[in-house]
Design an enzyme around this catalytic site. Structure first.
Site, PDB file in Angstrom:
ATOM      1  CE  LYS B  78      90.874   6.619   7.008  1.00 36.24           C
ATOM      2  NZ  LYS B  78      90.083   7.083   8.265  1.00 36.24           N
ATOM      3  CB  SER B 153      87.671   9.785   7.055  1.00 33.22           C
ATOM      4  OG  SER B 153      88.250   9.150   8.160  1.00 33.22           O
ATOM      5  CB  SER B 177      87.349   8.784  10.946  1.00 34.69           C
ATOM      6  OG  SER B 177      87.144  10.011  10.472  1.00 34.69           O
TER       7      SER B 177
END
Lengths: 92, 484
Positions: B78, B153, B177
């Site tokens: 990420k 996210s 997330s």
């Protein structure tokens, strides 16, 4: 009800420039969010805030890198530099 | 031709060690898929140009007879976790072209195992959101239905794994997330106990909540990545060690707790409730004991979260000022530089949270919001402690519904926040949580089940997760997508 004036003041405190249109949108969004999170005020307020058991996390106070190891990498990311200094506008 | 659709880390390990294919072959297979599928999904923001070099280095180690669980395994990272010398943006224009100056601890641990980093994946700006629609670089589409979001996210990591564009991934989880996108994309998402994985090198949002989390196609794969990176770290003083919490006994029969009041809330899709009840049945048939438990303060958890998190985020994001890194927009003076850089560099959701954080921390409102929220957080924590006296693992759905349509919830921030109702409580209490794919809607969208464990008792939680994974017999590759 939060006002556009309050939003402008918060934006100044938070160092964020907003256009008039953005202030308007932000006011209605933040108003509905504060309305939602305002639920926390329904409870009595008598509860104690507990501090968990705390302990110190210490490490030896010694230099862990060699001088200049990160200088160039960090300064390469700086928007404006002069030699090995970060360059900013004068404040005085 | 490597069968990526059915490949797991466990299988790849065997094949790599047996030299059925090389790490370079494997990385190349993923790079080919990424080239074909990523333009439609937007899961990766950047594919690293040295991925094959990393794989070659892994092959050299394998040739010397070395092995490690993740040696030569291609992972996605990420875009909030620092890899030395690589760009990292946190999905924000304010960090565009920023290059990381060191490795996050999680990254250096993966590097020492010889894992291969394929690229960095999309995220909501500064990990703030549940759909990646707040990314400055476009939304990530759900591989199960490209009209829908991948969640967020960490949506890029979840979508990449689900679409077979990597074999495992790292994300971050402040209020769900990792677990929410895992649920939306039909993969396993693990958020460990607060402090289990070092956050050195993770771009901070809410420091009392943030955790690095992992994605795997299976519970076993997620556990392998977790085991490789959790550790006490002198560079992160909040990390815990094996002795921080008491050791749990390995019980023969596990008891699952069901917090019923959470399931009676508004806005929970009937298909989610149905899947949840069916999963409970499966657990009963497997010999688990099911008990109703009560978490009386839980109804206020979401409100508490949306006070505590923005308060911390507003402080953490003060460092982005156009002086030290990333974007700089010139103003008439230094203050003008700050306000213009932050006005143009941050997107609307980030600005909203900074303003809310500034509001709830301001002298006049501190007692009414922040201080009250912190007291309630204590009550929520205590609720969990009491519930865990009656059971070993708690069970809830991961999200109130399956993946929603792109743009369906962007108009109303509060509606978007309601997606987090099952997940934020876990972060407030600092507990481990995992989302396991447990079913499908009629149209083939994945539904996740969330398991919550006692502090630092990931082992028991994973045991229960493995049981439902086997019983649900979920097929990981999105059928429609993969046949395209």
């Amino acid at each position: 009800m939060i006002t556009t004036e309050e939003i402008k003041h918060l934006a100044t405190l938070a160092r964020i420039e907003l256009s008039e249109g953005e202030v308007e949108k932000m006011t209605s969004d933040i108003d509905s969010i504060l309305d939602y999170v305002g639920q926390v005020q329904k409870v009595s307020g008598e509860e104690k805030r507990e501090t968990p058991v705390l302990r110190n996390v210490m490490r030896e106070d010694k230099v862990t890198y060699t001088k200049g190891q990160y200088t160039e990498k960090i300064l390469a990311n700086v928007p404006s530099r002069e030699g090995d200094y970060v360059k900013v506008k004068k404040i005085l | 031709m490597i069968d990526l659709a059915n490949l797991t880390i466990v299988k790849a390990r065997k094949a790599l060690d047996a030299k059925q294919f090389s790490a370079v072959d494997l990385a190349q297979a993923y790079l080919n898929q990424i080239e074909k599928k990523n333009p439609e999904l937007n899961a990766y923001l950047e594919v690293f140009d040295d991925a094959l070099e990393q794989a070659k280095a892994a092959d050299d180690r394998i040739a010397k007879g070395k092995t490690a669980p993740l040696l030569g395994i291609p992972l996605a990272i990420k875009d909030v976790i620092l890899i030395d010398g690589k760009k990292i943006t946190a999905g924000s224009k304010i960090l565009e072209n920023y290059v990381a100056t060191y490795d996050a601890t999680a990254i250096s641990k993966l590097k020492s195992e010889g894992a291969v980093f394929l690229g960095r994946t999309n995220t909501d700006e500064f990990a703030m959101g549940g759909s990646t629609e707040n990314s400055a670089f476009g939304v990530t589409k759900n591989p199960h239905d490209t009209g829908r979001v991948a969640g967020g996210s960490s949506g890029g990591s979840a979508a990449a794994l689900s679409a077979n564009l990597c074999l495992g991934a790292l994300g971050s989880d402040t209020g769900g997330s990792v677990r929410e996108p895992a649920s939306f994309c039909g993969v396993v998402g693990l958020k460990p106990t607060y402090g289990a994985i070092s956050r050195y090198g993770l771009i901070a949002m809410g420091s009392s909540l943030d955790c690095i989390g992992v994605f795997g196609k299976t519970v076993e794969d997620a556990e392998i990545i977790f085991n490789a990176i959790y550790d006490k770290d002198p560079l992160d003083s909040t990390t815990i060690s094996d002795t921080t919490f008491e050791k749990r006994k390995n019980k023969e029969k596990l008891t699952l707790g069901v917090p019923r009041e959470l399931l009676h809330g508004e806005g929970i899709d009937p298909v989610v409730k149905k899947n949840f009840e069916e999963s409970l049945e499966k657990y009963k048939n497997l010999g688990f004991e099911i008990k109703d438990v009560s978490l009386p303060s839980i109804e206020l958890a979401l409100a508490v979260y949306y006070i505590v998190m923005p308060a911390e985020a507003s402080s953490n994001l003060a460092r982005f000022d156009g002086v030290k890194y990333g974007l700089h927009v010139d103003g008439p003076n230094l203050l003008g530089d700050y306000v213009k850089t932050r006005g143009q560099g941050f997107g609307p959701e980030v600005q909203r949270r900074i303003l809310i954080g500034t509001y709830v921390l301001s002298a006049g409102y501190y007692d009414a919001y922040y201080s009250r929220a912190q007291k309630l957080r204590t009550l929520i924590k205590r609720d969990f402690e009491q519930a865990f006296e009656l059971c070993d693992v708690l069970l809830t759905p991961t999200t109130p519904g399956p993946a929603f349509g792109v743009g369906a919830k962007t108009a109303d921030p509060v509606e978007m926040y309601l997606q987090d109702v099952f997940t934020v409580t876990v972060n407030l209490a600092g507990l481990p949580g995992i989302s396991v794919p447990a079913g499908l809607t009629e149209t083939g969208l994945p539904l996740g089940l969330q398991l919550i464990g006692k502090a630092f008792d990931e082992a028991t939680m994973l045991r229960a997760a493995l049981a439902i994974e086997t019983a649900a017999d979920f097929k990981h590759s999105p059928a429609k997508w993969w046949s395209l």
